[in-house]
Design a protein around this motif. Structure first.
Motif, PDB file in Angstrom:
ATOM      1  N   GLU A   1      56.329  51.272  59.000  1.00  0.00           N
ATOM      2  CA  GLU A   1      57.774  51.303  58.843  1.00  0.00           C
ATOM      3  C   GLU A   1      58.079  51.050  57.384  1.00  0.00           C
ATOM      4  O   GLU A   1      57.305  50.369  56.713  1.00  0.00           O
ATOM      5  N   ARG A   2      59.193  51.546  56.911  1.00  0.00           N
ATOM      6  CA  ARG A   2      59.628  51.156  55.566  1.00  0.00           C
ATOM      7  C   ARG A   2      59.670  49.620  55.521  1.00  0.00           C
ATOM      8  O   ARG A   2      60.158  48.983  56.439  1.00  0.00           O
ATOM      9  N   SER A   3      59.136  49.024  54.471  1.00  0.00           N
ATOM     10  CA  SER A   3      59.126  47.561  54.407  1.00  0.00           C
ATOM     11  C   SER A   3      58.944  47.096  52.970  1.00  0.00           C
ATOM     12  O   SER A   3      58.961  47.911  52.036  1.00  0.00           O
ATOM     13  N   ASP A   4      58.774  45.802  52.794  1.00  0.00           N
ATOM     14  CA  ASP A   4      58.544  45.232  51.469  1.00  0.00           C
ATOM     15  C   ASP A   4      57.044  45.008  51.273  1.00  0.00           C
ATOM     16  O   ASP A   4      56.311  44.800  52.240  1.00  0.00           O
ATOM     17  N   VAL A   5      56.598  45.008  50.005  1.00  0.00           N
ATOM     18  CA  VAL A   5      55.205  44.629  49.708  1.00  0.00           C
ATOM     19  C   VAL A   5      55.116  43.095  49.666  1.00  0.00           C
ATOM     20  O   VAL A   5      54.158  42.483  50.113  1.00  0.00           O
TER      21      VAL A   5
ATOM     22  N   SER B   1      68.524  43.857  62.725  1.00  0.00           N
ATOM     23  CA  SER B   1      68.309  44.359  61.367  1.00  0.00           C
ATOM     24  C   SER B   1      69.107  45.634  61.085  1.00  0.00           C
ATOM     25  O   SER B   1      69.687  45.789  60.015  1.00  0.00           O
ATOM     26  N   HIS B   2      69.118  46.562  62.080  1.00  0.00           N
ATOM     27  CA  HIS B   2      69.846  47.814  61.855  1.00  0.00           C
ATOM     28  C   HIS B   2      71.043  47.938  62.789  1.00  0.00           C
ATOM     29  O   HIS B   2      71.503  49.032  63.089  1.00  0.00           O
ATOM     30  N   GLY B   3      71.532  46.789  63.273  1.00  0.00           N
ATOM     31  CA  GLY B   3      72.770  46.762  64.055  1.00  0.00           C
ATOM     32  C   GLY B   3      73.966  46.837  63.113  1.00  0.00           C
ATOM     33  O   GLY B   3      73.810  46.949  61.889  1.00  0.00           O
TER      34      GLY B   3
ATOM     35  N   GLY C   1      58.822  43.661  44.361  1.00  0.00           N
ATOM     36  CA  GLY C   1      58.025  43.838  45.571  1.00  0.00           C
ATOM     37  C   GLY C   1      58.851  44.171  46.797  1.00  0.00           C
ATOM     38  O   GLY C   1      58.305  44.442  47.864  1.00  0.00           O
ATOM     39  N   ARG C   2      60.185  44.149  46.643  1.00  0.00           N
ATOM     40  CA  ARG C   2      61.041  44.523  47.774  1.00  0.00           C
ATOM     41  C   ARG C   2      60.997  46.038  47.962  1.00  0.00           C
ATOM     42  O   ARG C   2      60.747  46.794  47.017  1.00  0.00           O
ATOM     43  N   GLY C   3      61.301  46.490  49.180  1.00  0.00           N
ATOM     44  CA  GLY C   3      61.223  47.919  49.488  1.00  0.00           C
ATOM     45  C   GLY C   3      62.571  48.608  49.389  1.00  0.00           C
ATOM     46  O   GLY C   3      63.521  48.085  48.801  1.00  0.00           O
ATOM     47  N   GLY C   4      62.671  49.785  50.026  1.00  0.00           N
ATOM     48  CA  GLY C   4      63.851  50.632  49.896  1.00  0.00           C
ATOM     49  C   GLY C   4      65.120  50.067  50.508  1.00  0.00           C
ATOM     50  O   GLY C   4      66.230  50.392  50.089  1.00  0.00           O
ATOM     51  N   ARG C   5      64.986  49.205  51.506  1.00  0.00           N
ATOM     52  CA  ARG C   5      66.177  48.722  52.218  1.00  0.00           C
ATOM     53  C   ARG C   5      67.145  47.988  51.294  1.00  0.00           C
ATOM     54  O   ARG C   5      68.366  48.111  51.425  1.00  0.00           O
ATOM     55  N   MET C   6      66.596  47.249  50.354  1.00  0.00           N
ATOM     56  CA  MET C   6      67.464  46.451  49.489  1.00  0.00           C
ATOM     57  C   MET C   6      68.263  47.309  48.515  1.00  0.00           C
ATOM     58  O   MET C   6      69.221  46.847  47.913  1.00  0.00           O
ATOM     59  N   LYS C   7      67.858  48.576  48.376  1.00  0.00           N
ATOM     60  CA  LYS C   7      68.648  49.501  47.539  1.00  0.00           C
ATOM     61  C   LYS C   7      69.849  50.026  48.335  1.00  0.00           C
ATOM     62  O   LYS C   7      70.834  50.487  47.773  1.00  0.00           O
TER      63      LYS C   7
ATOM     64  N   ARG D   1      71.109  36.939  45.362  1.00  0.00           N
ATOM     65  CA  ARG D   1      69.826  36.364  44.940  1.00  0.00           C
ATOM     66  C   ARG D   1      68.749  36.659  45.984  1.00  0.00           C
ATOM     67  O   ARG D   1      67.604  36.938  45.668  1.00  0.00           O
ATOM     68  N   ARG D   2      69.115  36.563  47.268  1.00  0.00           N
ATOM     69  CA  ARG D   2      68.129  36.809  48.332  1.00  0.00           C
ATOM     70  C   ARG D   2      67.667  38.259  48.353  1.00  0.00           C
ATOM     71  O   ARG D   2      66.544  38.551  48.777  1.00  0.00           O
ATOM     72  N   GLN D   3      68.523  39.161  47.903  1.00  0.00           N
ATOM     73  CA  GLN D   3      68.148  40.581  47.925  1.00  0.00           C
ATOM     74  C   GLN D   3      67.218  40.975  46.783  1.00  0.00           C
ATOM     75  O   GLN D   3      66.653  42.061  46.799  1.00  0.00           O
TER      76      GLN D   3
ATOM     77  N   ALA E   1      63.499  40.158  65.239  1.00  0.00           N
ATOM     78  CA  ALA E   1      62.469  39.366  64.557  1.00  0.00           C
ATOM     79  C   ALA E   1      62.532  39.565  63.039  1.00  0.00           C
ATOM     80  O   ALA E   1      62.071  38.719  62.270  1.00  0.00           O
ATOM     81  N   SER E   2      63.121  40.678  62.613  1.00  0.00           N
ATOM     82  CA  SER E   2      63.193  41.012  61.187  1.00  0.00           C
ATOM     83  C   SER E   2      63.806  39.887  60.347  1.00  0.00           C
ATOM     84  O   SER E   2      64.736  39.193  60.788  1.00  0.00           O
ATOM     85  N   ALA E   3      63.300  39.784  59.131  1.00  0.00           N
ATOM     86  CA  ALA E   3      63.840  38.776  58.203  1.00  0.00           C
ATOM     87  C   ALA E   3      65.244  39.134  57.725  1.00  0.00           C
ATOM     88  O   ALA E   3      65.849  38.374  56.973  1.00  0.00           O
ATOM     89  N   ARG E   4      65.771  40.251  58.182  1.00  0.00           N
ATOM     90  CA  ARG E   4      67.181  40.564  57.897  1.00  0.00           C
ATOM     91  C   ARG E   4      68.081  39.420  58.381  1.00  0.00           C
ATOM     92  O   ARG E   4      69.128  39.157  57.803  1.00  0.00           O
ATOM     93  N   GLU E   5      67.651  38.764  59.452  1.00  0.00           N
ATOM     94  CA  GLU E   5      68.420  37.649  60.036  1.00  0.00           C
ATOM     95  C   GLU E   5      68.680  36.552  59.015  1.00  0.00           C
ATOM     96  O   GLU E   5      69.685  35.833  59.088  1.00  0.00           O
ATOM     97  N   THR E   6      67.771  36.420  58.048  1.00  0.00           N
ATOM     98  CA  THR E   6      67.915  35.323  57.086  1.00  0.00           C
ATOM     99  C   THR E   6      69.118  35.516  56.163  1.00  0.00           C
ATOM    100  O   THR E   6      69.535  34.573  55.502  1.00  0.00           O
ATOM    101  N   THR E   7      69.653  36.741  56.132  1.00  0.00           N
ATOM    102  CA  THR E   7      70.895  36.970  55.369  1.00  0.00           C
ATOM    103  C   THR E   7      71.945  35.955  55.800  1.00  0.00           C
ATOM    104  O   THR E   7      72.610  35.323  54.970  1.00  0.00           O
ATOM    105  N   MET E   8      72.103  35.823  57.115  1.00  0.00           N
ATOM    106  CA  MET E   8      73.145  34.925  57.609  1.00  0.00           C
ATOM    107  C   MET E   8      72.786  33.455  57.368  1.00  0.00           C
ATOM    108  O   MET E   8      73.656  32.633  57.078  1.00  0.00           O
TER     109      MET E   8
END
Ligand code: EPS
Length: 377
Positions: free
Chosen positions: A325-329, A12-14, A47-53, A41-43, A120-127
């Protein structure tokens, strides 16, 4: 071995996320803009948190194309993380109930749940969305289109049964919660606001529909080629998904057979036999039956709570509250886009298994000849 295979790598933060998609035919003109559009569209989603900004995901294609066209070799995709800080992030020793944190540290013999949650983070779903966007472009060449939209969020249910696919597509695309029902949309937004103010999170249900799918993708013969099963597996592999339904799904178990099965009616001139409805969600015997594919997936509420639940500290063994942790609602609107992608990947794999083809021209020839041969019905 299936013709189409893929891998993803990345934390996620690599520095980045990487994907390899192997088995595409040569001659597919790839639009990077369309991939980026799906990444965008995925971003989105209320309800999304700070990461998507911080992130603005865009893909780089590093191998497998020449002058914008696939050449039959593996496609290598890369999306860079702007929030790259994996080596300076503090350790996580208070596992969050519902997350991979605890099981991961035990299984992989780690002291720091950061080593687990980063992957495990859903960041993986980007790919997976990038790879799905490529598959969608292949499917579009054959007239197969997909749409993913939200049908329930927390306690709120949308009414979309009376809408056409086009209406669902247009309305959900401009909805902040990717929901085609305007009334439900408002209630969903309120439910997210409520959960946020209570330090809580919300799950929901999304639906993916695919049209233009020919009869006979998948198999009634081989358990591991049943396409409804492969789609269910793909959806279940998306982070936080806890259940999958095909067509009527669990509702079918509550009805008599006569209230479930889609009757077969004679063909109209030049067409295929018709069906009274599509309770089967486009599948009979593990194969597509020519009706639209309709699948739904249930997403649990995210496990990072701002008002954390009880847990145990990995270092002291004492009762604590789970890590914050910073996250989404709520990430159900994003999950609908991810669902669209993973269903597209499975459909593309099934198409290539049935029709083969080293080039797009060969695939299209095989596809057209088969569709023509089915017309006698
Ligand atoms: C996630 C936590 C959040 C989400 C993330 C999934 O990230 P962060 O810890 O950086 O704030 O935003 O989702 C994404 C990064 C994404 O691209 O969807 C988690 O713990 O799974």
């Amino acid at each position: 071995m299936p013709q189409l295979r893929y891998f993803t790598a990345g934390e996620s933060h690599g520095p980045c996320l990487i994907g390899i998609l192997e088995g595409l035919p040569a001659g597919l003109v790839l639009s990077v803009e369309k991939i980026n559009q799906d990444l965008w569209r995925r971003q989105q989603g209320y309800g999304r948190g700070g990461r998507m900004k911080i992130e603005s995901d865009t893909v780089e294609i590093l191998a497998g194309i020449r002058r914008g066209e696939t050449i039959g070799s593996p496609l290598a995709l890369l999306v860079r993380n702007k929030d790259h800080k994996i080596d300076v992030l503090p350790p996580v020793t208070k596992p969050r109930p519902g997350h991979a944190d605890l099981t991961g540290v035990l299984k992989y013999n780690r002291q720091d749940a950061r080593d687990i949650l980063e992957r495990a983070s859903a960041r993986e779903t980007t790919m997976r969305v990038a790879i799905g966007a490529v598959c969608k472009q292949l499917l579009a060449e054959l007239g197969i289109e997909l749409v993913g939209h939200v049908v329930a969020l927390g306690p709120v249910r949308a009414q979309t049964e009376a809408m056409t696919l086009q209406q669902i597509r247009e309305r959900s695309e401009t909805s902040p919660v990717r929901c085609a029902d305007a009334q439900a949309e408002q209630e969903m937004i309120e439910a997210i606001d409520r959960a946020k103010s209570e330090g809580d999170t919300l799950g929901g249900v999304f639906e993916v529909m695919a049209t233009g799918v020919p009869v006979g993708l998948g198999s009634h013969v081989h358990w591991d080629r049943k396409l409804d099963a492969n789609i269910a597996r793909a959806l279940m592999s998306v982070q936080a998904i806890k259940g999958v339904e095909v067509g009527l799904g669990f509702e079918a178990a509550r009805r008599n057979g006569s209230q479930v099965h889609d009757e077969i009616l004679p063909a109209e001139e030049g067409g295929m036999v018709r069906r009274t409805h599509n309770h089967a969600g486009g599948f009979e015997g593990g194969m597509t039956n020519g009706q639209p594919v309709v699948v739904r997936a249930a997403m649990k509420p995210l496990s990072t709570l701002m008002k954390p639940m009880r847990s145990v500290d990995l270092q002291t063994g004492e009762e604590v509250r789970g890590a914050v942790e910073r996250s989404d609602v709520c990430a159900v609107p994003a999950a609908a886009v991810i669902g669209e992608a993973v269903v597209a990947i499975e459909l593309a794999a099934a198409v290539l298994d049935k029709f083969g083809g080293d080039s797009l021209a060969e695939l299209k020839r095989n596809f057209a000849a088969y569709v023509e041969s089915c017309r006698r019905w």
